[in-house]
Write an enzyme that holds these catalytic residues in place. Structure first.
Site, PDB file in Angstrom:
ATOM      1  N   ARG A 113      -5.487  -4.340   2.848  1.00  0.00           N
ATOM      2  CA  ARG A 113      -5.016  -4.907   4.117  1.00  0.00           C
ATOM      3  C   ARG A 113      -6.117  -5.702   4.811  1.00  0.00           C
ATOM      4  NH1 ARG A 113      -2.345   0.715   5.751  1.00  0.00           N
ATOM      5  NH2 ARG A 113      -3.962   1.268   4.256  1.00  0.00           N
TER       6      ARG A 113
ATOM      7  N   HIS B  12     -14.692  -3.417  -2.701  1.00  0.00           N
ATOM      8  CA  HIS B  12     -14.020  -2.206  -2.230  1.00  0.00           C
ATOM      9  C   HIS B  12     -14.945  -1.416  -1.293  1.00  0.00           C
ATOM     10  CE1 HIS B  12     -10.023  -0.866  -3.359  1.00  0.00           C
ATOM     11  NE2 HIS B  12     -10.381   0.371  -3.115  1.00  0.00           N
TER      12      HIS B  12
ATOM     13  N   GLU C 197       0.810  -1.225   0.000  1.00  0.00           N
ATOM     14  CA  GLU C 197       0.000   0.000   0.000  1.00  0.00           C
ATOM     15  C   GLU C 197       0.843   1.275   0.000  1.00  0.00           C
ATOM     16  OE1 GLU C 197      -3.003  -0.634  -0.563  1.00  0.00           O
ATOM     17  OE2 GLU C 197      -2.874  -2.772  -0.085  1.00  0.00           O
TER      18      GLU C 197
ATOM     19  N   GLY D  25      -7.909   1.110   3.090  1.00  0.00           N
ATOM     20  CA  GLY D  25      -7.636  -0.081   3.883  1.00  0.00           C
ATOM     21  C   GLY D  25      -8.273  -1.353   3.357  1.00  0.00           C
TER      22      GLY D  25
ATOM     23  N   ARG E  24      -6.633  -9.028   2.965  1.00  0.00           N
ATOM     24  CA  ARG E  24      -5.558  -9.990   3.238  1.00  0.00           C
ATOM     25  C   ARG E  24      -5.664 -10.549   4.661  1.00  0.00           C
ATOM     26  NH1 ARG E  24      -3.157  -6.132  -0.156  1.00  0.00           N
ATOM     27  NH2 ARG E  24      -2.243  -4.881   1.508  1.00  0.00           N
TER      28      ARG E  24
END
Length: 355
Positions: A290, A282, A153, A287, A293
């Protein structure tokens, strides 16, 4: 019919003057006049206010608004049909029932999963680890995971600096406060998903929002743990995320998909699916990567796997984004599945080598 004409017609049918609509919606009368003459387009917030004041479904106003914006965008384009055809294929993926369906897994991917299952069996055979081993392993991989996930990022902390920030509490000269907070927050979020596994919790709306809240804690208090209210673009990507008004419904589908598939899909493919679906929806202003993941790694940890780390160097990041776009633009899941399988395999091998 233009959006402005539709808006005016709705107002007239309700027997409202422009002044009355202004009073009910809280929008300046001069601005409403510009909306009705199609000289201006309202924001998402104003659409909600207008829908409430006119007592019409917001999706009706939004549909007219989007159609008018598309007309405006395509007005001078030589081949508008080609653009609309491409857009349709992208919208279909997230908004139709196909978003809840899966393609058959190809033989190559099945073979890679079979290899992964053997490694997973080797890893589970090493358990239980003693407390010191477990602590050292977790500290090592938590720092590495935090470093690479933030690096994807744009965080510029090095691996060593990340360790010093999260484990030693040291402030790195020349690095922003935001970068420090991103490292600290991510480590806390890893602890949170590990606690979820220990507590036998599962993916829920509350837990996903809590993970996101931790990721943005003290960085963006207003948007931490909340779905976005505005449209967004993904920098460097051809993919256009869905409109903000679609996010709650798409996230409901996201959680429904998980409940339907969690006992059917191979856990590594399920982790990859939930990762990609969250990124594609989205749902947050920032963020998303992250959080996605972390959700992926929660599923892996819950099924006895180890943290899968997607690397943040330029080449790896490009491969990651390309694999995501293959799903988002072409509905081809194979590259992303194979990428995640490879990263899980790398992680298991590294864990085995350390014990």
């Amino acid at each position: 019919m233009r959006f402005g004409e539709f808006l005016k017609q709705s107002r007239v049918e309700k027997g409202q003057t422009m002044q009355q609509l202004s009073a009910l919606s809280g929008i300046d009368q001069a601005l409403i006049s510009k909306y009705e003459s199609s000289k201006r387009f309202p924001s998402d917030k104003h659409l909600l206010c207008l829908a409430s004041a006119l007592d019409v479904p917001v999706h009706s106003l939004k549909k007219e608004w989007i159609a008018d914006r598309i007309l405006q965008l395509l007005g001078d384009y030589d081949d508008p049909l080609a653009v609309l055809t491409l857009a349709e294929s992208r919208v279909e993926y997230l908004t139709s029932q196909k978003a809840l369906q899966l393609q058959d897994v190809d033989e190559y991917t099945k073979d890679r999963l079979s290899e992964l299952d053997d490694l997973h069996k080797d890893w589970t055979g090493k358990k239980p680890l003693n407390a010191l081993q477990l602590s050292k392993l977790q500290e090592y991989f938590n720092v590495n995971y935090t470093f690479d996930s933030n690096r994807i990022e744009g965080n510029t902390l090095t691996l060593q600096e990340t360790h010093l920030v999260v484990n030693e509490g040291i402030t790195i000269s020349g690095k922003s406060m935001k970068e420090h907070l991103e490292a600290i927050n991510h480590m806390e979020a890893i602890g949170f998903i590990r606690d979820m596994v220990t507590g036998n919790e599962d993916i829920t709306k509350r837990n996903v929002l809590d993970i996101h809240r931790l990721v943005l804690k003290s960085i963006d208090k207003e948007n931490a743990g909340a779905y976005r209210k505005v449209g967004v673009r993904i920098s460097g990507s051809q993919y256009m995320p869905p409109d903000a008004l679609q996010v709650p419904e798409l996230m409901d589908d996201f959680f429904r998909f998980y409940q339907e598939q969690k006992l059917k899909m191979h856990p590594v493919l399920l982790a990859a699916e939930m990762h990609e679906r969250l990124v594609s929806i989205h749902p947050f202003l920032d963020g998303n990567g992250r959080t996605a993941r972390l959700v992926m790694n929660f599923i892996l940890l819950k099924h006895g796997y180890t943290l899968a780390i997607l690397k943040g160097d330029a080449e790896s990041r490009l491969e990651y984004y390309k694999a995501l776009e293959d799903v988002q633009l072409n509905n081809d899941q194979r590259p992303f599945y194979r990428l995640i399988i490879r990263k899980v395999k790398d992680s298991l091998k590294e864990h085995l080598s350390m014990v």
